[in-house]
Design a protein around this motif. Sequence first.
Motif, PDB file in Angstrom:
ATOM      1  N   ASN A   1       0.800  -1.225   0.000  1.00 29.84           N
ATOM      2  CA  ASN A   1       0.000   0.000   0.000  1.00 29.84           C
ATOM      3  C   ASN A   1       0.834   1.277   0.000  1.00 29.84           C
ATOM      4  O   ASN A   1       0.287   2.372   0.076  1.00 29.84           O
ATOM      5  N   LEU A   2       2.147   1.139  -0.071  1.00 28.50           N
ATOM      6  CA  LEU A   2       3.016   2.318  -0.088  1.00 28.50           C
ATOM      7  C   LEU A   2       2.809   3.116  -1.380  1.00 28.50           C
ATOM      8  O   LEU A   2       2.891   2.566  -2.478  1.00 28.50           O
ATOM      9  N   LEU A   3       2.524   4.402  -1.244  1.00 31.26           N
ATOM     10  CA  LEU A   3       2.424   5.317  -2.390  1.00 31.26           C
ATOM     11  C   LEU A   3       3.625   6.247  -2.313  1.00 31.26           C
ATOM     12  O   LEU A   3       3.645   7.223  -1.576  1.00 31.26           O
ATOM     13  N   LEU A   4       4.647   5.932  -3.102  1.00 33.13           N
ATOM     14  CA  LEU A   4       5.962   6.545  -2.914  1.00 33.13           C
ATOM     15  C   LEU A   4       6.004   8.032  -3.245  1.00 33.13           C
ATOM     16  O   LEU A   4       6.813   8.769  -2.713  1.00 33.13           O
ATOM     17  N   GLY A   5       5.122   8.487  -4.115  1.00 33.81           N
ATOM     18  CA  GLY A   5       5.167   9.888  -4.521  1.00 33.81           C
ATOM     19  C   GLY A   5       4.326  10.823  -3.679  1.00 33.81           C
ATOM     20  O   GLY A   5       4.211  12.011  -3.991  1.00 33.81           O
ATOM     21  N   GLU A   6       3.716  10.318  -2.598  1.00 34.14           N
ATOM     22  CA  GLU A   6       2.810  11.150  -1.802  1.00 34.14           C
ATOM     23  C   GLU A   6       3.547  12.327  -1.162  1.00 34.14           C
ATOM     24  O   GLU A   6       4.655  12.177  -0.632  1.00 34.14           O
TER      25      GLU A   6
ATOM     26  N   GLU B   1      10.470   8.388 -24.942  1.00 37.55           N
ATOM     27  CA  GLU B   1       9.582   9.119 -25.859  1.00 37.55           C
ATOM     28  C   GLU B   1       8.117   8.728 -25.684  1.00 37.55           C
ATOM     29  O   GLU B   1       7.224   9.540 -25.875  1.00 37.55           O
ATOM     30  N   ARG B   2       7.903   7.499 -25.281  1.00 33.02           N
ATOM     31  CA  ARG B   2       6.548   6.954 -25.369  1.00 33.02           C
ATOM     32  C   ARG B   2       5.569   7.602 -24.388  1.00 33.02           C
ATOM     33  O   ARG B   2       4.415   7.826 -24.725  1.00 33.02           O
ATOM     34  N   GLY B   3       6.032   7.925 -23.170  1.00 26.97           N
ATOM     35  CA  GLY B   3       5.050   8.405 -22.195  1.00 26.97           C
ATOM     36  C   GLY B   3       5.467   9.595 -21.360  1.00 26.97           C
ATOM     37  O   GLY B   3       4.751   9.983 -20.451  1.00 26.97           O
ATOM     38  N   GLY B   4       6.629  10.159 -21.619  1.00 30.06           N
ATOM     39  CA  GLY B   4       7.078  11.273 -20.792  1.00 30.06           C
ATOM     40  C   GLY B   4       8.246  10.885 -19.910  1.00 30.06           C
ATOM     41  O   GLY B   4       8.644   9.714 -19.858  1.00 30.06           O
ATOM     42  N   ILE B   5       8.791  11.857 -19.179  1.00 31.82           N
ATOM     43  CA  ILE B   5      10.039  11.639 -18.436  1.00 31.82           C
ATOM     44  C   ILE B   5       9.874  11.801 -16.926  1.00 31.82           C
ATOM     45  O   ILE B   5      10.838  11.671 -16.184  1.00 31.82           O
ATOM     46  N   THR B   6       8.649  12.108 -16.464  1.00 32.42           N
ATOM     47  CA  THR B   6       8.407  12.209 -15.028  1.00 32.42           C
ATOM     48  C   THR B   6       7.296  11.242 -14.639  1.00 32.42           C
ATOM     49  O   THR B   6       6.477  10.857 -15.482  1.00 32.42           O
ATOM     50  N   ALA B   7       7.267  10.871 -13.354  1.00 26.27           N
ATOM     51  CA  ALA B   7       6.271   9.899 -12.889  1.00 26.27           C
ATOM     52  C   ALA B   7       4.859  10.363 -13.205  1.00 26.27           C
ATOM     53  O   ALA B   7       4.013   9.577 -13.626  1.00 26.27           O
ATOM     54  N   ALA B   8       4.604  11.656 -13.032  1.00 22.25           N
ATOM     55  CA  ALA B   8       3.291  12.224 -13.358  1.00 22.25           C
ATOM     56  C   ALA B   8       3.322  12.807 -14.764  1.00 22.25           C
ATOM     57  O   ALA B   8       4.025  13.778 -15.024  1.00 22.25           O
ATOM     58  N   SER B   9       2.581  12.230 -15.677  1.00 27.80           N
ATOM     59  CA  SER B   9       2.560  12.704 -17.065  1.00 27.80           C
ATOM     60  C   SER B   9       1.918  14.077 -17.188  1.00 27.80           C
ATOM     61  O   SER B   9       2.223  14.835 -18.110  1.00 27.80           O
ATOM     62  N   ALA B  10       1.037  14.418 -16.248  1.00 28.42           N
ATOM     63  CA  ALA B  10       0.256  15.655 -16.358  1.00 28.42           C
ATOM     64  C   ALA B  10       1.110  16.903 -16.205  1.00 28.42           C
ATOM     65  O   ALA B  10       0.696  17.997 -16.563  1.00 28.42           O
ATOM     66  N   VAL B  11       2.301  16.745 -15.653  1.00 27.44           N
ATOM     67  CA  VAL B  11       3.128  17.912 -15.342  1.00 27.44           C
ATOM     68  C   VAL B  11       3.482  18.690 -16.607  1.00 27.44           C
ATOM     69  O   VAL B  11       3.527  19.920 -16.601  1.00 27.44           O
ATOM     70  N   PHE B  12       3.736  17.969 -17.697  1.00 27.29           N
ATOM     71  CA  PHE B  12       4.128  18.634 -18.938  1.00 27.29           C
ATOM     72  C   PHE B  12       3.447  17.941 -20.103  1.00 27.29           C
ATOM     73  O   PHE B  12       3.475  16.714 -20.177  1.00 27.29           O
TER      74      PHE B  12
ATOM     75  N   SER C   1       8.629  18.292  -3.662  1.00 27.75           N
ATOM     76  CA  SER C   1       8.606  17.687  -4.990  1.00 27.75           C
ATOM     77  C   SER C   1       9.303  16.337  -4.974  1.00 27.75           C
ATOM     78  O   SER C   1      10.404  16.220  -4.443  1.00 27.75           O
ATOM     79  N   PRO C   2       8.676  15.305  -5.570  1.00 27.55           N
ATOM     80  CA  PRO C   2       9.384  14.041  -5.761  1.00 27.55           C
ATOM     81  C   PRO C   2      10.197  14.025  -7.067  1.00 27.55           C
ATOM     82  O   PRO C   2      10.717  12.996  -7.460  1.00 27.55           O
ATOM     83  N   PHE C   3      10.295  15.190  -7.738  1.00 26.06           N
ATOM     84  CA  PHE C   3      11.080  15.272  -8.980  1.00 26.06           C
ATOM     85  C   PHE C   3      12.336  16.119  -8.797  1.00 26.06           C
ATOM     86  O   PHE C   3      13.446  15.638  -8.975  1.00 26.06           O
ATOM     87  N   ILE C   4      12.184  17.403  -8.442  1.00 23.99           N
ATOM     88  CA  ILE C   4      13.389  18.206  -8.219  1.00 23.99           C
ATOM     89  C   ILE C   4      13.789  18.088  -6.749  1.00 23.99           C
ATOM     90  O   ILE C   4      12.968  18.230  -5.851  1.00 23.99           O
ATOM     91  N   ASN C   5      15.057  17.773  -6.523  1.00 29.55           N
ATOM     92  CA  ASN C   5      15.567  17.499  -5.185  1.00 29.55           C
ATOM     93  C   ASN C   5      16.402  18.699  -4.757  1.00 29.55           C
ATOM     94  O   ASN C   5      17.608  18.716  -4.933  1.00 29.55           O
ATOM     95  N   GLN C   6      15.734  19.728  -4.219  1.00 32.93           N
ATOM     96  CA  GLN C   6      16.495  20.926  -3.889  1.00 32.93           C
ATOM     97  C   GLN C   6      15.880  21.712  -2.743  1.00 32.93           C
ATOM     98  O   GLN C   6      14.687  21.601  -2.461  1.00 32.93           O
ATOM     99  N   LEU C   7      16.745  22.490  -2.107  1.00 36.14           N
ATOM    100  CA  LEU C   7      16.313  23.397  -1.045  1.00 36.14           C
ATOM    101  C   LEU C   7      15.722  24.654  -1.658  1.00 36.14           C
ATOM    102  O   LEU C   7      16.217  25.144  -2.678  1.00 36.14           O
TER     103      LEU C   7
END
Length: 410
Positions: A10-15, A74-85, A395-401
């Motif tokens: 049940n772990l949702l890693l991107g929460e 190319e097929r589906g995007g480069i981030t876990a969430a396709s909606a971002v871009f 953000s689970p994509f950009i890892n920054q302060l």
Amino acid sequence: MAAVGSDLENLLLGERELWLDGPPHEVFADLRSRCPVHRTERMTEFPDEDGYWSVTTAQDIHSVSRDWETYSSERGGITAASAVFPLELTRAMFIGMDPPKHDRIKALFQAGFTPRRIAAHEDAIRSIAINVLDRLEGRQECDLVSDVAQPIVARVIGSFMGIPEEDDAIWARLMNSALGAGDPDVNPSGIDGVLERDIPEIFERCGRLIDERRANPTDDLTSVLVHAELDGQKLEQHEIVMGFFLLVAAGNDSTKATYCSGMRALMENPEQLQILLEDPSLTPSAVEESLRMFPAFAHFRRTATRDTELHGQKIREGEKVVMWYVSSNRDETRFEDPNRFDVRRNAEHQAFGAGGRHFCLGTALARLELKIMLEETLKRYPKMAIAGTPEYVESPFINQLKTLPVRLAP
């Protein structure tokens, strides 16, 4: 820190709650040991999106990175969430392409990023860093993110792209907003704001630059994009704009992120800071350790082009496969005591990708920039100390302060 416990299914890693204080390293350590290829079934913030497979070990990420025929960018995007871009825009960047088109477009830029060409910019980059640090004269405190890192990296990539200096802050705002859309402080209007406001502004501003370079070619990278030919064809307008976006976004975010996290680690580990101050020749090694522990991008994604199997998990055609560099760079099978910051370690890492076609184009520039920024900061402020609570971009994509308040001297 939320721990995985026994309930991996049940772990949702991107929460969002897992990422409030940066990457959930305890969770990733549990996954590497018990479920190195893990299925997140859904994304709460994006209920219409499919879940994804998480790849957490260095060896498995290496395998996925090098097999572009099975794992497509190319097929589906480069981030876990396709909606971002929007997918059409992602595919206009070479990071969102597969060979052979990826290889041909990337080759257009390769000439501008050779180690020799980058090395020729060392004096100019050092001058930019010194000029920004000069502005702190007389101040007791500053925010290392906004007062030091941001203006340096914006001017460095701006000079490569031919952006006028007076526009640096505008482009930095657009890049931060687009990439940090999930954080209400960075972008209060969220993903919708990116699509409705930021992307149109990027196209409009970039369009003006493109028109200028068409009329008056220069030797900057925007000119390279505008006048490039691929199989006898010029790039289309949206390909030029998104090529520009990719280079400016990467140049803006990656070095800023790793510099700030590396400086934080030095201030939190005074014995490591002292080693570096006593032997500045270790700066390149400190850069590599900062890259290993604090990769600027937490993940990139591929999409399976056929049914396959990875680490015992059956992955079906069309499913998302997310490579977590924030996990693989702390893989216990690769690094002894991986959560310890050690300026002498100088280990190989996956901060620039894990080999294969999509290995980072700007590697030499990032390493040189980070080296200069650490050298010039520590030369001037060897006793800099944290003066508040640093905050991460959510953000689970950009890892920054997003903030790093510091006291410049005792």
